[in-house]
Design a protein around this motif. Structure first.
Motif, PDB file in Angstrom:
ATOM      1  N   ALA A   9      10.499  -5.100  -0.758  1.00 12.45           N
ATOM      2  CA  ALA A   9      10.420  -5.539   0.641  1.00 12.45           C
ATOM      3  C   ALA A   9      10.264  -4.350   1.576  1.00 12.45           C
ATOM      4  CB  ALA A   9      11.666  -6.342   1.007  1.00 12.45           C
ATOM      5  N   SER A  10      10.988  -3.270   1.295  1.00  9.74           N
ATOM      6  CA  SER A  10      10.891  -2.100   2.162  1.00  9.74           C
ATOM      7  C   SER A  10       9.513  -1.462   2.070  1.00  9.74           C
ATOM      8  CB  SER A  10      11.973  -1.085   1.822  1.00  9.74           C
ATOM      9  OG  SER A  10      11.776  -0.563   0.522  1.00  9.74           O
ATOM     10  N   TYR A  11       8.961  -1.387   0.879  1.00  7.65           N
ATOM     11  CA  TYR A  11       7.644  -0.761   0.717  1.00  7.65           C
ATOM     12  C   TYR A  11       6.558  -1.626   1.339  1.00  7.65           C
ATOM     13  CZ  TYR A  11       4.075   2.141  -1.431  1.00  7.65           C
ATOM     14  OH  TYR A  11       3.028   2.998  -1.631  1.00  7.65           O
ATOM     15  N   LEU A  12       6.617  -2.937   1.101  1.00  4.47           N
ATOM     16  CA  LEU A  12       5.565  -3.822   1.590  1.00  4.47           C
ATOM     17  C   LEU A  12       5.627  -4.073   3.088  1.00  4.47           C
ATOM     18  CD1 LEU A  12       5.471  -6.422  -1.322  1.00  4.47           C
ATOM     19  CD2 LEU A  12       3.951  -4.477  -0.925  1.00  4.47           C
ATOM     20  N   SER A  13       6.759  -3.760   3.723  1.00  2.00           N
ATOM     21  CA  SER A  13       6.848  -3.937   5.171  1.00  2.00           C
ATOM     22  C   SER A  13       6.764  -2.603   5.915  1.00  2.00           C
ATOM     23  CB  SER A  13       8.147  -4.653   5.543  1.00  2.00           C
ATOM     24  OG  SER A  13       9.256  -3.837   5.242  1.00  2.00           O
ATOM     25  N   SER A  14       6.502  -1.524   5.189  1.00  2.07           N
ATOM     26  CA  SER A  14       6.427  -0.212   5.827  1.00  2.07           C
ATOM     27  C   SER A  14       5.133  -0.058   6.613  1.00  2.07           C
ATOM     28  CB  SER A  14       6.520   0.895   4.781  1.00  2.07           C
ATOM     29  OG  SER A  14       5.353   0.923   3.986  1.00  2.07           O
ATOM     30  N   GLU A  15       5.173   0.799   7.592  1.00  7.24           N
ATOM     31  CA  GLU A  15       3.986   1.072   8.399  1.00  7.24           C
ATOM     32  C   GLU A  15       2.862   1.620   7.527  1.00  7.24           C
ATOM     33  OE1 GLU A  15       2.796   3.456  12.460  1.00  7.24           O
ATOM     34  OE2 GLU A  15       4.462   4.199  11.267  1.00  7.24           O
ATOM     35  N   TYR A  16       3.215   2.472   6.563  1.00  3.72           N
ATOM     36  CA  TYR A  16       2.199   3.042   5.678  1.00  3.72           C
ATOM     37  C   TYR A  16       1.438   1.930   4.949  1.00  3.72           C
ATOM     38  CZ  TYR A  16       0.077   4.780   1.478  1.00  3.72           C
ATOM     39  OH  TYR A  16      -0.826   5.013   0.472  1.00  3.72           O
ATOM     40  N   PHE A  17       2.168   1.031   4.301  1.00  7.24           N
ATOM     41  CA  PHE A  17       1.511  -0.017   3.514  1.00  7.24           C
ATOM     42  C   PHE A  17       0.711  -0.965   4.395  1.00  7.24           C
ATOM     43  CE2 PHE A  17       1.295  -4.126   1.409  1.00  7.24           C
ATOM     44  CZ  PHE A  17       0.750  -3.759   0.192  1.00  7.24           C
ATOM     45  N   LEU A  18       1.291  -1.354   5.517  1.00 12.24           N
ATOM     46  CA  LEU A  18       0.611  -2.322   6.377  1.00 12.24           C
ATOM     47  C   LEU A  18      -0.661  -1.749   7.004  1.00 12.24           C
ATOM     48  CD1 LEU A  18       3.641  -4.021   8.137  1.00 12.24           C
ATOM     49  CD2 LEU A  18       2.155  -5.001   6.395  1.00 12.24           C
ATOM     50  N   THR A  19      -0.641  -0.486   7.373  1.00 13.58           N
ATOM     51  CA  THR A  19      -1.822   0.079   8.038  1.00 13.58           C
ATOM     52  C   THR A  19      -2.852   0.594   7.045  1.00 13.58           C
ATOM     53  OG1 THR A  19      -0.709   2.213   8.269  1.00 13.58           O
ATOM     54  CG2 THR A  19      -0.590   0.694  10.136  1.00 13.58           C
ATOM     55  N   LYS A  20      -2.428   1.116   5.899  1.00 12.72           N
ATOM     56  CA  LYS A  20      -3.371   1.708   4.949  1.00 12.72           C
ATOM     57  C   LYS A  20      -3.909   0.710   3.930  1.00 12.72           C
ATOM     58  CE  LYS A  20      -2.685   5.881   6.515  1.00 12.72           C
ATOM     59  NZ  LYS A  20      -3.351   6.237   7.710  1.00 12.72           N
ATOM     60  N   HIS A  21      -3.144  -0.313   3.608  1.00 11.62           N
ATOM     61  CA  HIS A  21      -3.552  -1.225   2.544  1.00 11.62           C
ATOM     62  C   HIS A  21      -3.796  -2.661   3.016  1.00 11.62           C
ATOM     63  CE1 HIS A  21      -2.936   1.744  -0.578  1.00 11.62           C
ATOM     64  NE2 HIS A  21      -1.810   2.086   0.040  1.00 11.62           N
ATOM     65  N   ARG A  22      -3.266  -3.030   4.144  1.00 10.49           N
ATOM     66  CA  ARG A  22      -3.417  -4.402   4.628  1.00 10.49           C
ATOM     67  C   ARG A  22      -4.265  -4.514   5.888  1.00 10.49           C
ATOM     68  NH1 ARG A  22      -2.650  -8.279   1.072  1.00 10.49           N
ATOM     69  NH2 ARG A  22      -0.746  -7.982  -0.068  1.00 10.49           N
ATOM     70  N   SER A  70      -0.946   7.313  -4.093  1.00  8.41           N
ATOM     71  CA  SER A  70      -0.343   6.904  -2.822  1.00  8.41           C
ATOM     72  C   SER A  70       1.135   7.294  -2.849  1.00  8.41           C
ATOM     73  CB  SER A  70      -0.513   5.394  -2.621  1.00  8.41           C
ATOM     74  OG  SER A  70       0.135   4.691  -3.650  1.00  8.41           O
ATOM     75  N   PRO A  71       1.761   7.379  -1.685  1.00  5.30           N
ATOM     76  CA  PRO A  71       3.173   7.789  -1.632  1.00  5.30           C
ATOM     77  C   PRO A  71       4.080   6.791  -2.353  1.00  5.30           C
ATOM     78  CG  PRO A  71       2.200   7.782   0.558  1.00  5.30           C
ATOM     79  CD  PRO A  71       1.200   7.194  -0.364  1.00  5.30           C
ATOM     80  N   GLY A  72       5.126   7.307  -2.941  1.00  8.24           N
ATOM     81  CA  GLY A  72       6.116   6.462  -3.588  1.00  8.24           C
ATOM     82  C   GLY A  72       7.124   5.932  -2.586  1.00  8.24           C
ATOM     83  N   ALA A  73       8.061   5.152  -3.098  1.00  9.60           N
ATOM     84  CA  ALA A  73       9.051   4.528  -2.224  1.00  9.60           C
ATOM     85  C   ALA A  73       9.935   5.564  -1.527  1.00  9.60           C
ATOM     86  CB  ALA A  73       9.902   3.555  -3.020  1.00  9.60           C
ATOM     87  N   LYS A  74      10.304   6.628  -2.225  1.00  5.32           N
ATOM     88  CA  LYS A  74      11.157   7.644  -1.604  1.00  5.32           C
ATOM     89  C   LYS A  74      10.400   8.402  -0.517  1.00  5.32           C
ATOM     90  CE  LYS A  74      14.243  11.477  -2.605  1.00  5.32           C
ATOM     91  NZ  LYS A  74      14.836  12.313  -3.648  1.00  5.32           N
ATOM     92  N   SER A  75       9.110   8.648  -0.741  1.00  6.31           N
ATOM     93  CA  SER A  75       8.311   9.404   0.230  1.00  6.31           C
ATOM     94  C   SER A  75       8.187   8.696   1.565  1.00  6.31           C
ATOM     95  CB  SER A  75       6.916   9.666  -0.318  1.00  6.31           C
ATOM     96  OG  SER A  75       6.992  10.445  -1.473  1.00  6.31           O
ATOM     97  N   ILE A  76       8.111   7.362   1.523  1.00 11.97           N
ATOM     98  CA  ILE A  76       7.991   6.635   2.787  1.00 11.97           C
ATOM     99  C   ILE A  76       9.347   6.293   3.387  1.00 11.97           C
ATOM    100  CG2 ILE A  76       5.739   5.671   2.196  1.00 11.97           C
ATOM    101  CD1 ILE A  76       7.258   2.978   1.828  1.00 11.97           C
TER     102      ILE A  76
END
Length: 167
Positions: A138-151, A55-61
């Motif tokens: 906080a930035s990774y867990l509130s990102s659109e990527y994490f919320l839509t793909k993992h949550r 999955s993408p890293g923090a810098k990628s998102i």
């Protein structure tokens, strides 16, 4: 209980709950453009904290852009300066220990610097790293990527069906 420390802790809690509107379900395009003096270095640091795997890293998102904007919008001038000083300190440690910039180090060397900060006996260093790591998570867990793909986040979790016969 010490009244001053209680008020200080209460202000920290209340201050962290008042985040700007753009900070919810953000992506790189939704963040207002702002690049500080250490954008690339911060990108390398957050990439060491949450690296790319399957999955993408923090810098990628774009977590480093989120963090910079949060620092600019939600911290006072002294806190901003201390944060920038802490980021620069990581590069100074990399040059001192490995004679290279932090971004050019091998992953294990980057992690050794960050682990050294985390386990530091100097309170300022360990507090800085704790704040940086918290902002990265906080930035990774509130990102659109994490919320839509993992949550499986949906904007409206329920649906209204108004024309249904009553039984």
């Amino acid at each position: 209980m010490n009244r001053r420390s209680a008020l200080k802790n209460l202000s920290l809690v209340l201050g962290t709950t008042a985040i700007p509107d753009w900070a919810y379900q953000w992506n790189q395009q939704s963040i207002p453009t702002y690049q500080g003096p250490n954008t690339e270095l911060l990108g390398d640091i957050v990439n060491a904290i949450i690296p790319e795997t399957d999955s993408p890293g923090a810098k990628s998102i774009g977590a480093h852009l989120y963090i910079e904007r949060m620092v600019k919008d939600c911290m006072g001038i002294e806190e901003q300066q201390a944060f920038q000083k802490g980021i620069q300190q990581i590069n100074v440690l990399a040059k001192k220990n490995f004679q290279k910039d932090f971004g050019k180090l091998a992953t294990k060397d980057q992690l050794s610097i960050l682990t050294g900060l985390q386990n530091s006996t100097v309170a300022e260093d360990s507090q800085f790293f704790k704040r940086l790591k918290g902002l990265t998570l906080a930035s990774y867990l509130s990102s659109e990527y994490f919320l839509t793909k993992h949550r499986n986040y949906t904007m409206a979790p329920g649906f209204f069906h108004g024309c249904v016969p009553v039984q």
